[in-house]
Design a protein around this motif. Sequence first.
Motif, short mmCIF file in Angstrom:
data_model
loop_
_atom_site.label_atom_id
_atom_site.label_comp_id
_atom_site.label_asym_id
_atom_site.label_seq_id
_atom_site.Cartn_x
_atom_site.Cartn_y
_atom_site.Cartn_z
N THR A 1 -31.68 63.20 -15.08
CA THR A 1 -31.44 62.78 -13.69
C THR A 1 -30.52 63.76 -12.98
OG1 THR A 1 -31.73 60.44 -14.25
CG2 THR A 1 -30.53 60.94 -12.23
N LEU A 2 -29.44 64.15 -13.65
CA LEU A 2 -28.49 65.11 -13.06
C LEU A 2 -29.16 66.44 -12.77
CD1 LEU A 2 -25.67 66.04 -12.22
CD2 LEU A 2 -25.19 66.51 -14.65
N PHE A 3 -30.00 66.91 -13.69
CA PHE A 3 -30.67 68.19 -13.50
C PHE A 3 -31.59 68.14 -12.28
CE2 PHE A 3 -34.10 71.25 -14.31
CZ PHE A 3 -33.36 72.41 -14.52
N LYS A 4 -32.33 67.03 -12.14
CA LYS A 4 -33.23 66.90 -11.00
C LYS A 4 -32.45 66.86 -9.68
CE LYS A 4 -36.91 64.00 -9.05
NZ LYS A 4 -36.24 63.75 -7.76
N ASP B 1 -33.28 67.75 -5.60
CA ASP B 1 -32.95 66.85 -4.49
C ASP B 1 -31.88 67.42 -3.56
OD1 ASP B 1 -34.73 65.19 -5.73
OD2 ASP B 1 -33.23 63.86 -6.60
N LEU B 2 -30.73 67.79 -4.11
CA LEU B 2 -29.63 68.27 -3.27
C LEU B 2 -29.90 69.65 -2.66
CD1 LEU B 2 -26.95 67.63 -2.03
CD2 LEU B 2 -25.81 68.30 -4.15
N PRO B 3 -30.44 70.62 -3.43
CA PRO B 3 -30.77 71.91 -2.79
C PRO B 3 -31.77 71.76 -1.64
CG PRO B 3 -30.70 72.19 -5.16
CD PRO B 3 -30.60 70.72 -4.90
N GLU B 4 -32.78 70.88 -1.81
CA GLU B 4 -33.76 70.68 -0.75
C GLU B 4 -33.11 70.03 0.47
OE1 GLU B 4 -37.05 68.49 -2.28
OE2 GLU B 4 -37.91 70.20 -3.35
N ALA B 5 -32.21 69.07 0.24
CA ALA B 5 -31.52 68.41 1.35
C ALA B 5 -30.63 69.41 2.09
CB ALA B 5 -30.69 67.24 0.83
N MET B 6 -29.95 70.28 1.36
CA MET B 6 -29.10 71.29 1.98
C MET B 6 -29.95 72.28 2.78
SD MET B 6 -25.75 71.01 1.22
CE MET B 6 -24.99 72.63 0.98
N GLU C 1 -16.92 69.13 -2.18
CA GLU C 1 -17.38 70.45 -1.76
C GLU C 1 -18.75 70.71 -2.38
OE1 GLU C 1 -14.46 73.30 -2.89
OE2 GLU C 1 -13.04 72.71 -1.32
N ILE C 2 -19.74 71.02 -1.55
CA ILE C 2 -21.10 71.21 -2.02
C ILE C 2 -21.53 72.64 -1.70
CG2 ILE C 2 -23.48 70.36 -1.87
CD1 ILE C 2 -22.00 67.85 -0.42
N SER C 3 -22.10 73.31 -2.69
CA SER C 3 -22.61 74.67 -2.48
C SER C 3 -23.89 74.84 -3.28
CB SER C 3 -21.58 75.72 -2.91
OG SER C 3 -21.28 75.58 -4.29
N VAL C 4 -24.74 75.75 -2.82
CA VAL C 4 -26.01 76.02 -3.50
C VAL C 4 -26.06 77.49 -3.88
CG1 VAL C 4 -28.53 76.02 -3.31
CG2 VAL C 4 -27.20 74.19 -2.24
N PHE D 1 -34.51 79.19 -9.92
CA PHE D 1 -34.35 77.96 -9.15
C PHE D 1 -33.00 77.96 -8.45
CE2 PHE D 1 -32.74 77.22 -13.41
CZ PHE D 1 -31.54 76.56 -13.21
N ASP D 2 -32.87 77.10 -7.43
CA ASP D 2 -31.61 76.90 -6.74
C ASP D 2 -30.85 75.77 -7.42
OD1 ASP D 2 -32.14 78.85 -4.85
OD2 ASP D 2 -33.17 77.45 -3.52
#
Length: 204
Positions: A61-64, A69-74, A89-92, A189-190
Amino acid sequence: MAAKKKPTQKQSLLDAMAGVTGEMQTNDNAIARVSAIAKTQFDAAVRVAELEDELKKAKDTLFKISTVDLPEAMKEAGLEKFTSTDGLEISVSKDVQCGIPATRREEAYEWLAENGFGGIIKSDVDVIFGRDEREKAEKLVEQLRKKGLEVTFNQSVHAQTLKSFVKERMADTESEIEFPLDLFGVFPFDKATVKPTKQRKMKA
């Protein structure tokens, strides 16, 4: 036809123990104690299997979330870095998975050597001697085969070394050497990273 679902570790353990865990009917206190302890161990093993299954699911779940999920949302929000209202703090960043397929290992090593990257290959030479052949073991490696000794020559590239090498090759856009992604099992991958801000850490 739908693929058969792989049994969980807990279910595999239960299946393996089926028919073996019946309670012993005896008045002997020592045997009764053995039975009770065995039941406790079995229950503990089942709990460990449950937790390992839960951990695997949590990691998946964490990997997905962190790679999809989060890279696509960003990306949809047009953001590379962001600090949420609750102090995260969120970064990609770019990341990569890689691994040389076993069936193409020799081909990959040849490509590395031919293109000047043979230095990342680790080579191990295993020589089998008898217990009383210590003096022979001190001889130079190149003399071993001449003496008819059994020699095993193994080559490998450490996983982290390979990952660093792949990242360098992918970043080198000016190189004239074409890097074969499929040969090294490369999957770029991101990856999103989430960590608390300094202010949030101080409040914790």
